[in-house]
Design an enzyme around this catalytic site. Structure first.
Site, PDB file in Angstrom:
ATOM      1  N   CYS A  82      12.416-109.425 -13.680  1.00 20.32           N
ATOM      2  CA  CYS A  82      12.286-108.089 -13.091  1.00 20.32           C
ATOM      3  C   CYS A  82      12.666-108.043 -11.619  1.00 20.32           C
ATOM      4  O   CYS A  82      13.380-107.126 -11.186  1.00 20.32           O
ATOM      5  CB  CYS A  82      10.889-107.524 -13.326  1.00 20.32           C
ATOM      6  SG  CYS A  82       9.540-108.399 -12.475  1.00 20.32           S
ATOM      7  N   HIS A 119       5.048-107.083 -11.846  1.00 19.39           N
ATOM      8  CA  HIS A 119       6.202-106.450 -12.475  1.00 19.39           C
ATOM      9  C   HIS A 119       6.792-105.441 -11.498  1.00 19.39           C
ATOM     10  O   HIS A 119       6.073-104.647 -10.898  1.00 19.39           O
ATOM     11  CB  HIS A 119       5.802-105.748 -13.778  1.00 19.39           C
ATOM     12  CG  HIS A 119       6.952-105.060 -14.445  1.00 19.39           C
ATOM     13  ND1 HIS A 119       8.145-105.699 -14.693  1.00 19.39           N
ATOM     14  CD2 HIS A 119       7.106-103.788 -14.901  1.00 19.39           C
ATOM     15  CE1 HIS A 119       8.984-104.863 -15.283  1.00 19.39           C
ATOM     16  NE2 HIS A 119       8.375-103.703 -15.406  1.00 19.39           N
ATOM     17  N   ASP A 136      12.816 -98.458 -15.109  1.00 18.47           N
ATOM     18  CA  ASP A 136      12.204 -99.756 -15.439  1.00 18.47           C
ATOM     19  C   ASP A 136      13.286-100.677 -15.993  1.00 18.47           C
ATOM     20  O   ASP A 136      13.301-101.011 -17.173  1.00 18.47           O
ATOM     21  CB  ASP A 136      11.085 -99.532 -16.459  1.00 18.47           C
ATOM     22  CG  ASP A 136      10.193-100.749 -16.636  1.00 18.47           C
ATOM     23  OD1 ASP A 136      10.368-101.728 -15.894  1.00 18.47           O
ATOM     24  OD2 ASP A 136       9.327-100.714 -17.527  1.00 18.47           O
TER      25      ASP A 136
END
Length: 287
Positions: A82, A119, A136
């Site tokens: 991420c 995250h 995302d």
């Protein structure tokens, strides 16, 4: 929503080779900070760049400087997790003129206790639209498009995949968002997040934990994902799982020696010969 005025709030967009990045993800649309462009960028990035932690398993670190991200994810056509994906995507958004802030979330999918907020996500506003959008791009499993941050969304589709976004109260105060995804076990909450802006240095701290701590799952075994509009591939150690939007799955156990070939053919990750041999020889749990 505006990008913070603090001059230190930068994602180094001026240093990005924008032509190379857009070619890497296959984007050929208008280079303008519009909602249509944002939708196309999210779809292209999430379906072009794999999710992977292989540098850790190969005994190397995960630098987040933009030059390293460009070399790894663009020139060498590797993937990242991420922090790497979001860092590169944020640089592109900044270069194209989008307003945005970064955020941190807690992965709850598969968790049995409270996890740290490691995250990375983005909260984005397009120039031609007043709404705020969750992007995302670093989870490895979509969504394929931006998701409007506007209270409880109920169920919605992002391509063939199904999601829910809920707004609730953070036990520590303020708002807490939860993103749910439909899969083999039905509806599962995959992560929570608050909208407090994060600096690049905040991600550097989380990245250090994720890439070095014995408590991080990414230091224990290979974890790789390849997301397409109709299928998701996941490699967890030597377990290769193929998932579909209806929740069905196929699972295959691999021999360690098969990993380089599967990485290339299924996950679009071609390791250099020395790294492929090193991965096969690496000592990590296979179950």
């Amino acid at each position: 929503m505006n990008t913070p005025a603090d001059p230190t709030y930068t994602w180094l967009g001026a240093e990005l080779d924008l032509d190379a990045y857009l070619a890497r993800i296959g984007f050929t649309g208008e280079r303008t900070p519009t909602l249509a462009t944002l939708r196309a960028l999210v779809h292209a990035h999430t379906t072009a760049i794999p999710f992977e932690n292989l540098e850790i398993i190969l005994g190397r670190g995960i630098p987040l400087d933009l030059e390293t991200l460009q070399d790894k994810l663009i020139r060498r056509r590797r993937g990242g997790y991420c922090y790497e994906n979001v860092g590169l995507f944020a640089a592109a958004l900044e270069r194209l003129g989008f307003e945005f802030t970064a955020m941190s979330g807690r992965v709850t999918r598969g968790a049995t206790n409270l996890r740290p907020a490691t995250h990375a996500l983005l909260r984005v506003k397009a120039a031609d639209d007043d709404r705020i959008w969750l992007c995302d791009v670093g989870f490895g499993w979509g969504p394929l498009e931006p998701v409007e941050l506007a209270g409880d969304r109920g169920e919605f589709g992002a391509g063939a995949w199904r999601f829910r976004l809920e707004l609730g109260a953070d036990p520590l105060g303020g708002e807490l968002w939860t993103l749910h995804q439909f899969g083999r076990d039905g509806w599962v909450d995959r992560h929570t997040f608050v909208t407090t802006p994060q600096y690049r240095v905040d991600f550097a701290v989380g990245n250090h934990f994720v890439s070095t701590s014995a408590r991080s799952p990414f230091t224990m075994r290979p974890f790789v994902q390849r997301f397409h509009a109709e299928v998701h591939h996941q490699l967890d150690g030597t377990t290769w799982t193929t998932s579909y939007p209806d929740g069905s799955e196929q699972v295959r156990e691999l021999e360690v020696a098969e990993l380089p070939k599967i990485l290339e053919e299924v996950f679009d990750i071609e390791l250099e010969e020395a790294d492929a041999a090193r991965l096969v020889r690496a000592e990590w749990p296979t179950a």
